[in-house]
Motif scaffolding. Structure first.
Motif, short mmCIF file in Angstrom:
data_model
loop_
_atom_site.label_atom_id
_atom_site.label_comp_id
_atom_site.label_asym_id
_atom_site.label_seq_id
_atom_site.Cartn_x
_atom_site.Cartn_y
_atom_site.Cartn_z
N ASP A 156 58.99 37.92 46.28
CA ASP A 156 58.44 37.49 47.57
C ASP A 156 57.23 36.59 47.37
O ASP A 156 57.22 35.43 47.75
CB ASP A 156 58.02 38.72 48.37
N ASN A 157 56.16 37.17 46.80
CA ASN A 157 54.88 36.46 46.74
C ASN A 157 54.39 36.14 45.34
O ASN A 157 53.31 35.58 45.17
CB ASN A 157 53.79 37.25 47.50
N SER A 163 54.71 38.90 57.17
CA SER A 163 54.52 37.48 56.92
C SER A 163 55.84 36.86 56.48
O SER A 163 56.65 37.50 55.79
CB SER A 163 53.48 37.27 55.82
N GLU A 164 56.06 35.61 56.87
CA GLU A 164 57.26 34.91 56.43
C GLU A 164 57.24 34.66 54.93
O GLU A 164 58.27 34.29 54.34
CB GLU A 164 57.40 33.59 57.19
N PHE A 165 56.10 34.91 54.27
CA PHE A 165 56.01 34.71 52.83
C PHE A 165 56.10 36.03 52.05
O PHE A 165 55.93 36.03 50.83
CB PHE A 165 54.70 33.98 52.49
N ALA A 166 56.38 37.12 52.74
CA ALA A 166 56.59 38.40 52.04
C ALA A 166 57.39 39.34 52.93
O ALA A 166 57.01 40.49 53.13
CB ALA A 166 55.26 39.04 51.65
N SER A 167 58.51 38.87 53.43
CA SER A 167 59.31 39.68 54.35
C SER A 167 60.26 40.63 53.64
O SER A 167 60.53 41.74 54.13
CB SER A 167 60.12 38.78 55.28
N PHE A 168 60.78 40.25 52.49
CA PHE A 168 61.78 41.08 51.83
C PHE A 168 61.21 42.42 51.39
O PHE A 168 61.87 43.45 51.47
CB PHE A 168 62.39 40.32 50.63
#
Length: 502
Positions: free
Chosen positions: A103-104, A193-198
């Motif tokens: 994710d990030n 956040s769309e940058f750590a959704s999974f």
């Protein structure tokens, strides 16, 4: 060889995400999706829905429908669910760390070794708040005016909570918001956040295994527009709990005015570290401070101590040790044990950090090391070599604005009063550190510095202690009893014990 993470996606078995509404996983109403690119490589890792206003409305309605049942559930039911979920987090820790790395980009070496960013810390937060479920209540008070009647207070769950998470610490921040909300009896619409959704979607899937009823937690994915905006303006939301930027925090306060939503905000920081000549180890203080802006999240943490205020007698020693720490950082594959630090989360943040570095030099600060974009095998990623700025004036932009990257500004001071004045000369007030062997000085400074958390000869986050900021670093606290009570409303009840009117 150019870095690639595709094999790790296959090994983890990562699949595209979906919304969760009333216990059912589904796509967005209009079929729109977001493609998430990994910050270390630029590769598309996966897709998930961009929730529309209609999707958000469905999620809020599901949370409202589930509220009465969950709010009136037995305390033992909520306690058991929170404890079961904590155990599931611990059982699935390796998998969750791997999903987060996809994710990030936070390295496994960091998420497994640093408590505050670990799955274990999130589990401890759930266990801690499970302990408050049957202990936070009201009071029975003696009637102030006398007479035969009861005067009582009750704490009741606040209602439907919109919990909005940032991308940098999904384990801990998921726990700090959901554990007290669920423990208090609230229902939740969660937007990662769309940058750590999974990472968040995988954690939410475990809630059902823990026994959480359908509709108590719902998930809407997508960026701030349209998803976040639809959530914070929805009239069916009773409270917004947000961690993220100051600009978004201001927007949430504005949006809350229409229906007077309750608001909890944990925003940015420009946290100072104060280092005196009698510090137990000046070199270690420098490396620890530099570590907060380089190790793991590469300075992308609200409480990173990005402003070092150092006594002139040990200034050069501190700068040399900070430069040494900067040289120990290793970028690369987050699944490799030797990787210490993550990339910047996206190209926009990369450009922002490089801009701060360029303007810092133009303003007259001395760039001791770093500050350039990584090249070679790392050229496709958002990597910036850790930067140390010396000879910084506290009025410079790099000493006042939250850079959110691997950049340390070192400011000299002469005496204790000047150090305190510099520390407090900021719009923020989230954290601070004091390095001294003088216990009386340490406590004097801890009282004088305007910050929510002050560490003496070190700094850490604990699940049972309140965490939050003064000034523009936010509203309210997360952690401890106060965080639990923030998800409740206080009600007064009066009852006569005779037939006479009160």
């Amino acid at each position: 060889m150019t870095l690639s993470l595709r094999q790790h996606r296959d090994e983890v078995g990562l699949t595209d995400g979906q919304l969760l509404v009333n216990g059912a996983w589904r796509p967005a109403a209009d079929g729109a999706t977001w493609s998430h690119r990994h910050p270390a490589t630029g590769e598309v890792i996966g897709e998930f829905p961009v929730a529309t206003g209609s999707d958000v409305d469905d999620a809020v309605r599901a949370a409202r429908a589930a509220f009465d049942g969950w709010a009136n559930s037995r305390a033992t039911t909520r306690i058991q669910v929170l404890h079961r979920f904590a155990e599931l987090l611990r059982d699935h820790a390796p998998e969750l760390r791997a999903v987060q790395a996809l994710d990030n980009g936070v390295p496994l070496s960091f998420s497994s070794g640093i408590y505050a960013t670990s799955v274990g810390a999130a589990a401890d937060v759930f266990d801690h708040h499970a302990g408050w479920v049957d202990k936070v209540g009201g009071q029975t008070l003696p009637p102030y005016q006398g007479g035969d009647h009861l005067a009582m207070t009750f704490r009741e769950p606040i209602g439907v909570v919109a919990a909005i998470l940032p991308w940098n610490a999904p384990f801990l921040l998921f726990a700090q918001k959901l554990a007290p909300a669920l423990g208090a009896g609230c229902t939740v619409v969660l937007k990662p956040s769309e940058f750590a959704s999974f990472t968040v979607l995988r954690m939410v899937a475990l809630l059902a295994e823990a026994g959480l009823p359908d509709g108590v937690v719902n998930v809407v994915t997508g960026p701030g527009t349209p998803t976040g905006e639809a959530l914070i303006t929805h009239p069916g939301v009773d409270k917004v709990s947000f961690t993220g930027s100051r600009a978004v925090g201001r927007r949430i306060v504005e949006a809350s005015a229409a229906t007077l939503k309750r608001v909890s905000l944990e925003l940015g920081g420009k946290s100072p570290t104060l280092v005196f000549p009698d510090a137990p180890d000046v070199g270690l203080a420098a490396m620890t401070t530099m570590g907060t802006v380089t190790m793991g999240l590469s300075g992308q943490a609200c409480v990173a101590h990005t402003r070092a205020l150092v006594h002139r007698d040990v200034y050069d020693q501190f700068v040399t040790a900070a430069q040494l720490m900067a040289g120990l950082i290793t970028y690369g594959d987050p699944f490799e044990p030797g990787t210490t630090s993550s990339p910047l989360i996206n190209e926009r943040q990369l450009a922002r950090v490089l801009g701060f570095i360029e303007r810092g030099q133009a303003a007259g600060a001395r760039l001791v090391c770093g500050g350039e974009r990584a090249d070679g095998d790392l050229a496709a990623g958002n990597f910036v070599r850790p930067a140390v700025f010396a000879d910084v004036d506290n009025g410079m932009e790099i000493a006042r604005e939250e850079v959110f990257g691997p950049v340390l500004a070192v400011v000299p001071f002469t005496d204790e009063d000047e150090a305190v004045a510099l520390a407090n000369d900021t719009d923020y007030g989230l954290g601070a550190g004091v390095y001294t062997a003088d216990a009386r000085r340490a406590f004097r400074l801890a009282r004088r510095i305007r910050a929510g958390t002050v560490g003496i000869n070190g700094f850490q986050v604990e699940p049972h202690l309140p965490f939050g900021g003064f000034k523009q670093s936010g509203l309210g606290r997360e952690g401890g009893r106060g965080a639990f009570e923030a998800y409740t409303e206080l009600k007064t009840v009066l009852m006569p014990l005779t037939d006479e009117l009160m």
